[in-house]
Motif scaffolding. Sequence first.
Motif, short mmCIF file in Angstrom:
data_model
loop_
_atom_site.label_atom_id
_atom_site.label_comp_id
_atom_site.label_asym_id
_atom_site.label_seq_id
_atom_site.Cartn_x
_atom_site.Cartn_y
_atom_site.Cartn_z
N GLU A 31 65.24 65.58 2.75
CA GLU A 31 64.72 65.41 4.11
C GLU A 31 63.98 66.67 4.57
N LEU A 32 64.43 67.83 4.10
CA LEU A 32 63.75 69.08 4.46
C LEU A 32 62.38 69.18 3.81
N VAL A 33 62.26 68.66 2.60
CA VAL A 33 61.01 68.74 1.85
C VAL A 33 60.07 67.60 2.25
N ILE A 34 60.63 66.41 2.41
CA ILE A 34 59.84 65.22 2.74
C ILE A 34 60.35 64.67 4.07
N PRO A 35 59.94 65.27 5.19
CA PRO A 35 60.49 64.81 6.47
C PRO A 35 60.05 63.38 6.76
N GLY A 36 61.01 62.53 7.04
CA GLY A 36 60.71 61.15 7.34
C GLY A 36 61.75 60.53 8.25
N PHE B 54 64.61 59.35 7.81
CA PHE B 54 65.60 58.42 7.30
C PHE B 54 66.46 58.98 6.18
N LEU B 55 65.95 59.89 5.38
CA LEU B 55 66.73 60.40 4.25
C LEU B 55 68.01 61.07 4.70
N ILE B 56 67.98 61.73 5.84
CA ILE B 56 69.18 62.41 6.31
C ILE B 56 70.29 61.41 6.61
N TRP B 57 69.92 60.22 7.10
CA TRP B 57 70.93 59.21 7.41
C TRP B 57 71.50 58.60 6.14
N PHE B 58 70.66 58.41 5.12
CA PHE B 58 71.16 57.94 3.83
C PHE B 58 72.06 59.01 3.21
N GLY B 59 71.69 60.27 3.37
CA GLY B 59 72.53 61.36 2.87
C GLY B 59 73.89 61.39 3.55
N GLY B 60 73.88 61.20 4.86
CA GLY B 60 75.15 61.15 5.59
C GLY B 60 76.01 59.98 5.15
N ALA B 61 75.37 58.83 4.91
CA ALA B 61 76.12 57.66 4.43
C ALA B 61 76.71 57.93 3.05
N ALA B 62 75.98 58.64 2.19
CA ALA B 62 76.49 58.98 0.86
C ALA B 62 77.68 59.94 0.97
N LEU B 63 77.58 60.92 1.87
CA LEU B 63 78.71 61.84 2.07
C LEU B 63 79.93 61.10 2.59
N LEU B 64 79.73 60.17 3.53
CA LEU B 64 80.84 59.37 4.05
C LEU B 64 81.45 58.50 2.96
N THR B 65 80.60 57.93 2.12
CA THR B 65 81.09 57.12 1.00
C THR B 65 81.91 57.98 0.04
N GLY B 66 81.45 59.21 -0.21
CA GLY B 66 82.22 60.13 -1.05
C GLY B 66 83.57 60.45 -0.45
N LEU B 67 83.63 60.62 0.87
CA LEU B 67 84.90 60.90 1.54
C LEU B 67 85.84 59.70 1.42
N VAL B 68 85.32 58.50 1.66
CA VAL B 68 86.15 57.30 1.56
C VAL B 68 86.61 57.10 0.11
N THR B 69 85.74 57.36 -0.84
CA THR B 69 86.10 57.23 -2.26
C THR B 69 87.19 58.24 -2.63
N ALA B 70 87.14 59.42 -2.05
CA ALA B 70 88.18 60.42 -2.33
C ALA B 70 89.52 59.97 -1.76
N LEU B 71 89.51 59.26 -0.64
CA LEU B 71 90.76 58.80 -0.04
C LEU B 71 91.35 57.60 -0.77
N TRP B 72 90.51 56.66 -1.23
CA TRP B 72 90.95 55.48 -1.97
C TRP B 72 90.35 55.56 -3.38
N HIS B 73 91.12 56.08 -4.32
CA HIS B 73 90.62 56.43 -5.65
C HIS B 73 90.07 55.25 -6.45
N ASP B 74 90.82 54.20 -6.63
CA ASP B 74 90.39 53.09 -7.47
C ASP B 74 89.76 51.99 -6.61
N TRP B 75 88.69 52.34 -5.99
CA TRP B 75 88.04 51.44 -5.04
C TRP B 75 87.04 50.52 -5.73
#
Length: 147
Positions: free
Chosen positions: A17-22, A24-45
Amino acid sequence: MSPLLWGALGAVLIAAELVIPGLFLIWFGGAALLTGLVTALWHDWGLVNEAGFFTVAAGAAVAAAMIQARRRTESAEIDAAHINDRAGQLVGRAVTLSEPIINGQGRVFVGDTLWSVEGPDRPAGAAMLVVGHKGMVLVLRDAVEVR
């Protein structure tokens, strides 16, 4: 997928998002970070559940961003409509009378400008509130102390 991979994907998207400002990428990045957090909480998801969660989180984040951008645009349009309306910008402001209001007419300093005012007869120094304007004449009423 590993929570570390989701975190790395999120970090890459946010950095992109810093290189290609648009916006939307920051929101997809946030969703990926949230998914990583949820995946860390529920291992065999499972990858399908993780991808589904990412899709829903990304959609919700982009929708929230679009709603916020629309609100910001609407408020900017309202502000732009009053940019050259100096008297309109003073509505809602508390002022102190520079001269008494006699027979409904008086004057008040707001900043470095002396304004003509209309309102109830009051002595100089009275606290008043700007409630409107008629051209370049401010309409005042008594300021009420809020408790």
